[in-house]
Motif scaffolding. Structure first.
Motif, mmCIF file in Angstrom:
data_model
loop_
_atom_site.group_PDB
_atom_site.id
_atom_site.type_symbol
_atom_site.label_atom_id
_atom_site.label_comp_id
_atom_site.label_asym_id
_atom_site.label_seq_id
_atom_site.Cartn_x
_atom_site.Cartn_y
_atom_site.Cartn_z
ATOM 1 N N ARG A 145 2.564 12.405 -7.060
ATOM 2 C CA ARG A 145 1.926 12.382 -8.538
ATOM 3 C C ARG A 145 3.048 12.293 -9.617
ATOM 4 N NH1 ARG A 145 0.239 18.754 -8.128
ATOM 5 N NH2 ARG A 145 2.475 18.558 -7.338
ATOM 6 N N SER A 146 4.186 12.077 -9.211
ATOM 7 C CA SER A 146 5.487 11.761 -10.182
ATOM 8 C C SER A 146 6.342 10.678 -9.653
ATOM 9 C CB SER A 146 6.038 12.950 -10.551
ATOM 10 O OG SER A 146 6.637 13.464 -9.689
ATOM 11 N N LEU A 147 5.726 9.954 -8.812
ATOM 12 C CA LEU A 147 6.553 8.555 -8.218
ATOM 13 C C LEU A 147 7.234 7.945 -9.396
ATOM 14 C CD1 LEU A 147 6.867 8.226 -5.036
ATOM 15 C CD2 LEU A 147 5.100 6.231 -5.688
ATOM 16 N N SER A 148 8.420 7.574 -9.320
ATOM 17 C CA SER A 148 9.218 6.814 -10.126
ATOM 18 C C SER A 148 8.925 5.325 -10.238
ATOM 19 C CB SER A 148 10.643 6.934 -10.168
ATOM 20 O OG SER A 148 11.088 6.603 -8.631
ATOM 21 N N ILE A 158 7.440 -0.568 7.132
ATOM 22 C CA ILE A 158 7.037 1.073 6.605
ATOM 23 C C ILE A 158 8.266 1.498 5.961
ATOM 24 C CG2 ILE A 158 6.253 3.206 7.129
ATOM 25 C CD1 ILE A 158 4.719 1.928 9.429
ATOM 26 N N THR A 159 8.401 2.136 4.887
ATOM 27 C CA THR A 159 9.608 2.748 4.218
ATOM 28 C C THR A 159 8.703 4.054 3.836
ATOM 29 O OG1 THR A 159 10.456 0.673 3.260
ATOM 30 C CG2 THR A 159 11.051 3.023 2.633
ATOM 31 N N PHE A 160 9.675 5.151 4.059
ATOM 32 C CA PHE A 160 9.258 6.397 3.989
ATOM 33 C C PHE A 160 10.287 7.350 2.735
ATOM 34 C CE2 PHE A 160 7.860 6.286 8.381
ATOM 35 C CZ PHE A 160 6.597 6.509 8.307
ATOM 36 N N VAL A 161 9.571 7.632 1.939
ATOM 37 C CA VAL A 161 10.170 8.582 0.664
ATOM 38 C C VAL A 161 9.631 9.763 0.589
ATOM 39 C CG1 VAL A 161 10.384 8.290 -1.839
ATOM 40 C CG2 VAL A 161 10.192 6.078 -0.463
ATOM 41 N N GLU A 162 10.790 10.700 0.160
ATOM 42 C CA GLU A 162 10.816 12.182 -0.118
ATOM 43 C C GLU A 162 10.310 12.381 -1.394
ATOM 44 O OE1 GLU A 162 12.669 16.597 0.813
ATOM 45 O OE2 GLU A 162 13.449 14.565 1.821
ATOM 46 N N GLY A 163 9.474 13.142 -1.737
ATOM 47 C CA GLY A 163 9.153 13.144 -3.088
ATOM 48 C C GLY A 163 7.537 13.639 -3.319
ATOM 49 N N ASP A 164 7.143 13.774 -4.478
ATOM 50 C CA ASP A 164 5.872 14.069 -4.981
ATOM 51 C C ASP A 164 5.189 12.842 -5.430
ATOM 52 O OD1 ASP A 164 3.439 14.944 -6.132
ATOM 53 O OD2 ASP A 164 4.404 17.019 -7.122
ATOM 54 N N VAL A 210 0.714 -1.226 -0.031
ATOM 55 C CA VAL A 210 0.093 -0.132 -0.095
ATOM 56 C C VAL A 210 0.854 1.265 0.039
ATOM 57 C CG1 VAL A 210 -1.897 1.258 1.133
ATOM 58 C CG2 VAL A 210 -1.872 -1.080 1.325
ATOM 59 N N LEU A 211 0.440 2.272 -1.007
ATOM 60 C CA LEU A 211 1.176 3.462 -0.780
ATOM 61 C C LEU A 211 0.305 4.514 -0.184
ATOM 62 C CD1 LEU A 211 3.406 5.160 -2.246
ATOM 63 C CD2 LEU A 211 1.691 5.852 -3.882
ATOM 64 N N ASP A 212 0.858 5.406 1.012
ATOM 65 C CA ASP A 212 0.473 6.078 1.852
ATOM 66 C C ASP A 212 0.913 7.602 1.196
ATOM 67 O OD1 ASP A 212 -0.694 7.710 3.631
ATOM 68 O OD2 ASP A 212 0.647 7.104 5.362
ATOM 69 N N VAL A 213 0.024 8.063 0.629
ATOM 70 C CA VAL A 213 0.317 9.476 -0.066
ATOM 71 C C VAL A 213 -0.061 10.624 0.984
ATOM 72 C CG1 VAL A 213 -0.211 8.717 -2.297
ATOM 73 C CG2 VAL A 213 -1.985 9.970 -1.259
ATOM 74 N N GLY A 214 1.094 11.444 0.947
ATOM 75 C CA GLY A 214 1.108 12.620 1.881
ATOM 76 C C GLY A 214 0.919 12.110 3.212
ATOM 77 N N CYS A 215 1.952 11.183 3.379
ATOM 78 C CA CYS A 215 1.912 10.464 4.769
ATOM 79 C C CYS A 215 2.260 11.290 5.866
ATOM 80 C CB CYS A 215 2.783 9.258 4.746
ATOM 81 S SG CYS A 215 4.803 9.940 4.480
ATOM 82 N N SER A 264 9.997 17.598 4.092
ATOM 83 C CA SER A 264 11.068 16.860 4.613
ATOM 84 C C SER A 264 11.045 16.949 6.209
ATOM 85 C CB SER A 264 12.329 17.595 4.173
ATOM 86 O OG SER A 264 12.403 18.828 4.511
ATOM 87 N N ARG A 265 10.464 18.034 6.582
ATOM 88 C CA ARG A 265 10.279 17.910 8.155
ATOM 89 C C ARG A 265 9.275 17.069 8.697
ATOM 90 N NH1 ARG A 265 8.678 24.095 8.811
ATOM 91 N NH2 ARG A 265 7.432 23.615 7.056
ATOM 92 N N SER A 266 8.270 16.709 8.111
ATOM 93 C CA SER A 266 7.364 15.759 8.509
ATOM 94 C C SER A 266 7.880 14.520 8.430
ATOM 95 C CB SER A 266 5.914 16.000 7.772
ATOM 96 O OG SER A 266 5.181 17.007 8.216
ATOM 97 N N LEU A 267 8.627 14.057 7.215
ATOM 98 C CA LEU A 267 9.436 12.774 7.129
ATOM 99 C C LEU A 267 10.243 12.573 8.278
ATOM 100 C CD1 LEU A 267 9.491 12.337 3.380
ATOM 101 C CD2 LEU A 267 8.062 11.177 4.763
ATOM 102 N N ALA A 268 10.958 13.641 8.557
ATOM 103 C CA ALA A 268 12.035 13.437 9.600
ATOM 104 C C ALA A 268 11.309 12.993 10.904
ATOM 105 C CB ALA A 268 12.946 14.668 9.894
ATOM 106 N N VAL A 269 10.341 13.360 11.138
ATOM 107 C CA VAL A 269 9.493 13.083 12.601
ATOM 108 C C VAL A 269 9.085 11.487 12.252
ATOM 109 C CG1 VAL A 269 7.636 13.362 14.026
ATOM 110 C CG2 VAL A 269 8.945 15.484 13.078
ATOM 111 N N ALA A 270 8.609 11.418 11.092
ATOM 112 C CA ALA A 270 8.192 9.918 10.828
ATOM 113 C C ALA A 270 9.302 9.171 10.894
ATOM 114 C CB ALA A 270 7.341 9.786 9.520
ATOM 115 N N ARG A 271 10.283 9.300 10.394
ATOM 116 C CA ARG A 271 11.561 8.426 10.596
ATOM 117 C C ARG A 271 12.048 8.204 11.870
ATOM 118 N NH1 ARG A 271 13.427 11.150 5.161
ATOM 119 N NH2 ARG A 271 12.957 9.626 3.399
#
Length: 248
Positions: free
Chosen positions: A78-81, A70-76, A24-29, A55-62
């Motif tokens: 809408r254009s996930l690779s 669970i893996t956290f990825v920084e990016g948009d 599952v992809l959690d967008v805007g996690c 990036s600030r929210s992701l830092a808290v999540a990590r």
């Protein structure tokens, strides 16, 4: 016991069909709260990827979310690779309301889903006026602070009512739409203080209120006191949820 908003989200995910073994992809996690919910639902054989541009929210999540699934990825999102692979489902909470074009965002997201992939989104909406048989001025003030901030950020404060339409226009088949109210009573509380604390930088940046006006450290106690003195039940907002699938 889970707070009211978390319970609403969990019911949506379960009813939409998030189950053991899914990817599952959690967008805007954000800080990973929904990611943790998803990890419990997909179980030991499942996997969750949370993506966010903040990036600030992701830092808290990590730092706070310690779960090997669970893996956290920084990016948009809408254009996930393609390096992140395909997903069985994509979910989001209060994400589409911040997209310049929600339909295009959903179409972009569809590219990383497997055939018949599932999308489940939850969006709040300010259209329904706060409801109580007794006036609750502090409750109404807090609600106005939150929605004014979202509006000044350019968010769509009516995304809930537009959710089903956006999913349909993006080419998905909507399976269910629902709306649930967050109900508070003298004995049932919603963690407004925690929400305001998380929103604090945004509230201050947009000039909506000052820290002194917010009084975050005592806001929950003051809200409970207001409801208790009035012996009041309060509905502050409506939460829309919907799930849909890619066509065959």
């Amino acid at each position: 016991m889970a707070d009211l908003a978390t319970a609403v989200t969990e019911r949506l995910l379960i009813d939409a069909g998030i189950r053991e073994g899914m990817r599952v992809l959690d967008v805007g996690c954000g800080r990973g709260l929904v990611s943790l919910l998803l990890a419990r639902l997909v179980g030991a054989r499942g996997q969750v990827v949370g993506v966010d541009i903040d990036s600030r929210s992701l830092a808290v999540a990590r730092e706070t979310v310690q779960d090997a699934r669970i893996t956290f990825v920084e990016g948009d999102f809408r254009s996930l690779s393609s390096e992140h692979g395909l997903f069985d489902a994509a979910v989001g909470r209060r994400v589409l309301m911040y997209q310049p074009d929600a339909v295009e965002a959903l179409r972009g997201l569809a590219r990383v889903l497997r055939p018949r992939g599932l999308m489940a989104f939850q969006e709040h909406d300010s259209t329904v006026a706060p409801t109580s048989l007794t006036p609750l001025p502090l409750h109404e003030k807090v609600r106005a602070w939150m929605w004014r901030t979202v509006e000044r950020e350019g968010g769509n404060v009516h995304m809930g009512f537009g959710l089903a339409s956006a999913l349909t226009r993006a080419g998905l088949t909507v399976e269910q739409v629902r709306a649930e109210a967050i109900v508070q009573t003298p004995a049932m509380h919603h963690p407004v203080g925690a929400i305001l604390r998380a929103m604090l930088p945004r509230i201050l940046e947009r000039g909506v209120a000052t820290e002194e006006e917010l009084g975050i450290d005592t806001i929950d106690a003051r809200l409970i006191e207001e409801r208790t003195q009035a012996d009041a039940t309060y509905i502050g907002e409506m939460v829309f949820g919907a799930w849909a699938r890619l066509p065959r």
